[in-house]
Design a protein around this motif. Structure first.
Motif, PDB file in Angstrom:
ATOM      1  N   LEU A 135       0.842  -1.084  -0.013  1.00 41.53           N
ATOM      2  CA  LEU A 135      -0.010   0.094   0.061  1.00 41.53           C
ATOM      3  C   LEU A 135       0.887   1.355   0.005  1.00 41.53           C
ATOM      4  O   LEU A 135       0.425   2.284  -0.649  1.00 41.53           O
ATOM      5  CB  LEU A 135      -0.891  -0.021   1.184  1.00 41.53           C
ATOM      6  N   ASN A 136       2.156   1.127   0.686  1.00 43.42           N
ATOM      7  CA  ASN A 136       2.894   2.369   0.869  1.00 43.42           C
ATOM      8  C   ASN A 136       3.456   2.592  -0.722  1.00 43.42           C
ATOM      9  O   ASN A 136       3.765   3.729  -1.259  1.00 43.42           O
ATOM     10  CB  ASN A 136       4.082   2.089   1.887  1.00 43.42           C
ATOM     11  N   GLU A 139       1.054   4.078  -2.691  1.00 43.13           N
ATOM     12  CA  GLU A 139       0.721   5.760  -2.507  1.00 43.13           C
ATOM     13  C   GLU A 139       2.079   6.511  -3.092  1.00 43.13           C
ATOM     14  O   GLU A 139       1.697   7.613  -3.639  1.00 43.13           O
ATOM     15  CB  GLU A 139       0.801   5.910  -0.939  1.00 43.13           C
ATOM     16  N   LYS A 142       0.837   7.312  -6.534  1.00 41.30           N
ATOM     17  CA  LYS A 142      -0.481   8.047  -6.449  1.00 41.30           C
ATOM     18  C   LYS A 142      -1.885   7.220  -6.750  1.00 41.30           C
ATOM     19  O   LYS A 142      -2.697   7.340  -7.266  1.00 41.30           O
ATOM     20  CB  LYS A 142      -0.613   9.257  -7.485  1.00 41.30           C
ATOM     21  N   LYS A 144      -4.506   5.248  -4.542  1.00 45.13           N
ATOM     22  CA  LYS A 144      -5.209   5.356  -3.338  1.00 45.13           C
ATOM     23  C   LYS A 144      -6.458   4.564  -3.391  1.00 45.13           C
ATOM     24  O   LYS A 144      -7.197   4.632  -4.436  1.00 45.13           O
ATOM     25  CB  LYS A 144      -5.487   6.731  -2.971  1.00 45.13           C
ATOM     26  N   LYS A 145      -6.721   4.198  -2.006  1.00 40.48           N
ATOM     27  CA  LYS A 145      -8.146   3.419  -1.994  1.00 40.48           C
ATOM     28  C   LYS A 145      -9.228   4.326  -1.932  1.00 40.48           C
ATOM     29  O   LYS A 145      -9.031   5.611  -1.729  1.00 40.48           O
ATOM     30  CB  LYS A 145      -8.223   2.678  -0.730  1.00 40.48           C
ATOM     31  N   GLU A 147     -12.612   5.526  -0.465  1.00 44.24           N
ATOM     32  CA  GLU A 147     -13.368   5.347   0.671  1.00 44.24           C
ATOM     33  C   GLU A 147     -14.769   5.187   0.404  1.00 44.24           C
ATOM     34  O   GLU A 147     -15.268   6.040  -0.101  1.00 44.24           O
ATOM     35  CB  GLU A 147     -12.910   6.376   1.809  1.00 44.24           C
ATOM     36  N   TYR A 182      -9.815   1.625  -6.170  1.00 43.78           N
ATOM     37  CA  TYR A 182      -8.982   2.444  -6.496  1.00 43.78           C
ATOM     38  C   TYR A 182      -8.865   3.290  -7.290  1.00 43.78           C
ATOM     39  O   TYR A 182      -9.378   3.343  -8.426  1.00 43.78           O
ATOM     40  CB  TYR A 182      -7.438   1.523  -6.514  1.00 43.78           C
TER      41      TYR A 182
END
Length: 212
Positions: A135-136, A139, A142, A144-145, A147, A182
Protein backbone atom coordinates in the motif's frame (compact mmCIF):
# COMPACT_ATOMS: atom_id res chain seq x y z
CA UNK A 1 35.98 132.87 -83.76
CA UNK A 2 33.85 132.21 -80.87
CA UNK A 3 33.64 128.56 -79.91
CA UNK A 4 30.01 127.71 -79.27
CA UNK A 5 29.28 125.45 -76.34
CA UNK A 6 26.89 122.72 -77.17
CA UNK A 7 24.55 121.53 -74.40
CA UNK A 8 22.83 118.16 -74.56
CA UNK A 9 19.13 118.16 -75.34
CA UNK A 10 16.81 118.46 -72.41
CA UNK A 11 14.93 115.34 -73.28
CA UNK A 12 17.98 113.14 -73.46
CA UNK A 13 18.38 110.54 -70.67
CA UNK A 14 21.51 109.13 -69.12
CA UNK A 15 22.48 105.48 -69.34
CA UNK A 16 21.46 104.86 -65.71
CA UNK A 17 18.06 106.33 -66.37
CA UNK A 18 17.64 104.14 -69.43
CA UNK A 19 18.49 101.01 -67.44
CA UNK A 20 15.89 101.66 -64.71
CA UNK A 21 12.55 100.09 -65.63
CA UNK A 22 9.51 102.20 -65.37
CA UNK A 23 6.25 101.37 -63.66
CA UNK A 24 4.65 100.62 -67.02
CA UNK A 25 7.28 98.08 -68.05
CA UNK A 26 6.55 94.34 -67.75
CA UNK A 27 8.26 92.34 -64.99
CA UNK A 28 8.95 88.77 -66.01
CA UNK A 29 8.70 86.33 -63.05
CA UNK A 30 10.42 82.98 -63.03
CA UNK A 31 8.09 79.96 -62.58
CA UNK A 32 8.00 78.55 -59.02
CA UNK A 33 9.31 75.05 -58.55
CA UNK A 34 7.78 73.00 -55.67
CA UNK A 35 10.27 71.92 -53.06
CA UNK A 36 10.58 68.43 -51.52
CA UNK A 37 8.06 69.27 -48.79
CA UNK A 38 5.41 70.75 -51.03
CA UNK A 39 1.87 69.62 -51.66
CA UNK A 40 2.49 67.39 -54.72
CA UNK A 41 4.62 64.90 -52.68
CA UNK A 42 2.18 64.57 -49.72
CA UNK A 43 -0.24 61.93 -51.15
CA UNK A 44 2.63 59.62 -52.11
CA UNK A 45 4.14 59.84 -48.61
CA UNK A 46 0.77 59.15 -46.89
CA UNK A 47 0.24 56.09 -49.06
CA UNK A 48 3.70 54.78 -48.21
CA UNK A 49 3.12 55.30 -44.46
CA UNK A 50 -0.22 53.47 -44.59
CA UNK A 51 1.33 50.58 -46.50
CA UNK A 52 4.16 50.26 -43.99
CA UNK A 53 1.72 50.44 -41.05
CA UNK A 54 -0.39 47.66 -42.57
CA UNK A 55 2.69 45.52 -43.12
CA UNK A 56 3.83 46.05 -39.50
CA UNK A 57 0.37 45.11 -38.20
CA UNK A 58 0.37 41.95 -40.31
CA UNK A 59 3.83 40.94 -39.09
CA UNK A 60 2.82 41.64 -35.48
CA UNK A 61 -0.26 39.44 -35.87
CA UNK A 62 1.84 36.62 -37.31
CA UNK A 63 4.32 36.88 -34.43
CA UNK A 64 1.53 36.78 -31.83
CA UNK A 65 -0.05 33.75 -33.49
CA UNK A 66 3.31 31.97 -33.62
CA UNK A 67 3.93 32.72 -29.92
CA UNK A 68 0.47 31.42 -29.00
CA UNK A 69 1.06 28.23 -30.97
CA UNK A 70 4.41 27.67 -29.26
CA UNK A 71 2.78 28.19 -25.84
CA UNK A 72 0.02 25.71 -26.69
CA UNK A 73 2.60 23.15 -27.79
CA UNK A 74 4.55 23.68 -24.57
CA UNK A 75 1.44 23.17 -22.44
CA UNK A 76 0.39 20.12 -24.41
CA UNK A 77 3.86 18.58 -24.08
CA UNK A 78 3.88 19.32 -20.35
CA UNK A 79 0.44 17.74 -19.92
CA UNK A 80 1.42 14.66 -21.91
CA UNK A 81 4.58 14.33 -19.84
CA UNK A 82 2.59 14.58 -16.59
CA UNK A 83 0.02 12.06 -17.85
CA UNK A 84 2.79 9.65 -18.83
CA UNK A 85 4.31 10.02 -15.37
CA UNK A 86 0.99 9.52 -13.56
CA UNK A 87 -0.62 6.83 -15.69
CA UNK A 88 2.29 4.88 -17.19
CA UNK A 89 1.90 2.20 -14.50
CA UNK A 90 -1.88 1.94 -14.86
CA UNK A 91 -1.92 -1.54 -16.37
CA UNK A 92 0.73 -2.83 -13.95
CA UNK A 93 -1.09 -1.27 -10.99
CA UNK A 94 -4.37 -2.86 -12.02
CA UNK A 95 -2.66 -6.25 -12.09
CA UNK A 96 -1.11 -5.63 -8.68
CA UNK A 97 -4.51 -4.96 -7.15
CA UNK A 98 -5.15 -8.72 -7.26
CA UNK A 99 -2.10 -9.22 -5.02
CA UNK A 100 -3.46 -6.68 -2.56
CA UNK A 101 -6.86 -8.38 -2.60
CA UNK A 102 -5.33 -11.78 -1.86
CA UNK A 103 -3.30 -10.40 1.03
CA UNK A 104 -6.42 -8.88 2.53
CA UNK A 105 -8.36 -12.12 2.06
CA UNK A 106 -5.57 -14.04 3.81
CA UNK A 107 -5.72 -11.68 6.78
CA UNK A 108 -9.51 -11.76 7.01
CA UNK A 109 -9.63 -15.56 6.74
CA UNK A 110 -7.76 -16.10 10.01
CA UNK A 111 -10.27 -16.62 12.86
CA UNK A 112 -10.03 -14.36 15.85
CA UNK A 113 -9.26 -17.21 18.26
CA UNK A 114 -6.44 -18.51 16.05
CA UNK A 115 -4.75 -15.13 16.01
CA UNK A 116 -3.68 -15.63 19.61
CA UNK A 117 -1.57 -18.65 18.74
CA UNK A 118 2.12 -17.88 18.59
CA UNK A 119 2.80 -19.38 15.17
CA UNK A 120 -0.26 -17.79 13.60
CA UNK A 121 0.56 -14.48 15.20
CA UNK A 122 3.98 -14.37 13.49
CA UNK A 123 2.54 -15.39 10.13
CA UNK A 124 -0.22 -12.81 10.42
CA UNK A 125 2.30 -10.09 11.30
CA UNK A 126 4.31 -10.96 8.18
CA UNK A 127 1.26 -10.82 5.92
CA UNK A 128 0.13 -7.49 7.40
CA UNK A 129 3.63 -6.06 6.95
CA UNK A 130 3.63 -7.17 3.31
CA UNK A 131 0.25 -5.57 2.72
CA UNK A 132 1.42 -2.35 4.37
CA UNK A 133 4.51 -2.18 2.17
CA UNK A 134 2.42 -2.78 -0.92
CA UNK A 135 0.00 0.00 0.00
CA UNK A 136 2.91 2.37 0.67
CA UNK A 137 4.25 1.58 -2.80
CA UNK A 138 0.82 2.33 -4.21
CA UNK A 139 0.85 5.69 -2.44
CA UNK A 140 4.20 6.61 -4.00
CA UNK A 141 2.64 6.12 -7.42
CA UNK A 142 -0.52 8.08 -6.50
CA UNK A 143 -2.64 4.94 -6.19
CA UNK A 144 -5.13 5.35 -3.36
CA UNK A 145 -8.05 3.43 -1.92
CA UNK A 146 -11.55 4.74 -2.53
CA UNK A 147 -13.31 5.28 0.77
CA UNK A 148 -16.77 3.84 0.20
CA UNK A 149 -18.33 2.49 3.39
CA UNK A 150 -20.77 4.95 4.91
CA UNK A 151 -20.52 7.25 1.88
CA UNK A 152 -23.27 8.21 -0.53
CA UNK A 153 -23.32 5.92 -3.55
CA UNK A 154 -21.36 7.47 -6.42
CA UNK A 155 -21.70 5.71 -9.79
CA UNK A 156 -18.40 7.26 -10.85
CA UNK A 157 -16.53 5.41 -8.10
CA UNK A 158 -18.80 2.62 -6.89
CA UNK A 159 -20.39 -0.42 -8.46
CA UNK A 160 -23.56 -1.62 -6.69
CA UNK A 161 -23.64 -5.41 -6.29
CA UNK A 162 -26.74 -5.74 -4.12
CA UNK A 163 -29.18 -3.77 -1.98
CA UNK A 164 -29.77 -4.11 1.74
CA UNK A 165 -32.92 -3.14 3.65
CA UNK A 166 -31.89 -0.77 6.38
CA UNK A 167 -34.40 1.81 7.60
CA UNK A 168 -31.82 3.38 9.89
CA UNK A 169 -29.87 5.02 7.09
CA UNK A 170 -30.67 7.11 4.08
CA UNK A 171 -31.31 5.18 0.84
CA UNK A 172 -28.25 4.99 -1.39
CA UNK A 173 -25.78 4.80 1.48
CA UNK A 174 -22.95 2.29 1.04
CA UNK A 175 -23.28 -0.29 3.79
CA UNK A 176 -20.78 -2.95 2.75
CA UNK A 177 -17.65 -3.07 0.60
CA UNK A 178 -17.22 -6.36 -1.24
CA UNK A 179 -14.09 -5.31 -3.09
CA UNK A 180 -12.00 -2.21 -2.45
CA UNK A 181 -11.84 0.36 -5.22
CA UNK A 182 -8.74 2.31 -6.23
CA UNK A 183 -7.96 5.52 -8.09
CA UNK A 184 -4.68 6.51 -9.73
CA UNK A 185 -4.03 10.25 -9.58
CA UNK A 186 -7.43 11.69 -10.53
CA UNK A 187 -8.63 8.73 -12.59
CA UNK A 188 -10.59 5.66 -11.57
CA UNK A 189 -8.45 2.55 -11.56
CA UNK A 190 -11.09 0.14 -10.30
CA UNK A 191 -14.56 0.86 -8.90
CA UNK A 192 -15.43 -0.28 -5.42
CA UNK A 193 -17.94 -3.14 -5.41
CA UNK A 194 -20.47 -2.30 -2.72
CA UNK A 195 -23.79 -3.13 -1.11
CA UNK A 196 -26.21 -0.20 -0.97
CA UNK A 197 -28.98 0.62 1.48
CA UNK A 198 -32.52 0.23 0.20
CA UNK A 199 -35.56 1.83 1.72
CA UNK A 200 -35.09 3.64 4.96
CA UNK A 201 -36.13 7.19 5.72
CA UNK A 202 -35.03 10.11 3.62
CA UNK A 203 -33.75 13.21 5.25
CA UNK A 204 -36.67 15.48 5.80
CA UNK A 205 -36.49 18.87 4.20
CA UNK A 206 -37.23 21.45 6.80
CA UNK A 207 -39.49 24.13 5.39
CA UNK A 208 -40.12 27.28 7.33
CA UNK A 209 -43.16 29.33 6.38
CA UNK A 210 -42.23 32.95 6.24
CA UNK A 211 -44.98 35.39 6.97
CA UNK A 212 -44.77 38.92 5.73
Amino acid sequence: MNDAKQTPPANDQTDDQMATPTADSEVVQEPSVPNGEGEPAAPAEDSLVEEQAAEIAELKDKILRAMAEVENMRRRASREKEDAHNYAVTKFARDMLAVSDNLRRAIDSIPAQAREQEDVKHVLAGIELTESELLNTFEKHKIKKIEAEGQKFDPNQHQAMFEVENPAVEPGTVLQVVQTGYAIADRLLRPAMVGVAKGGQKKADVKVDQKA
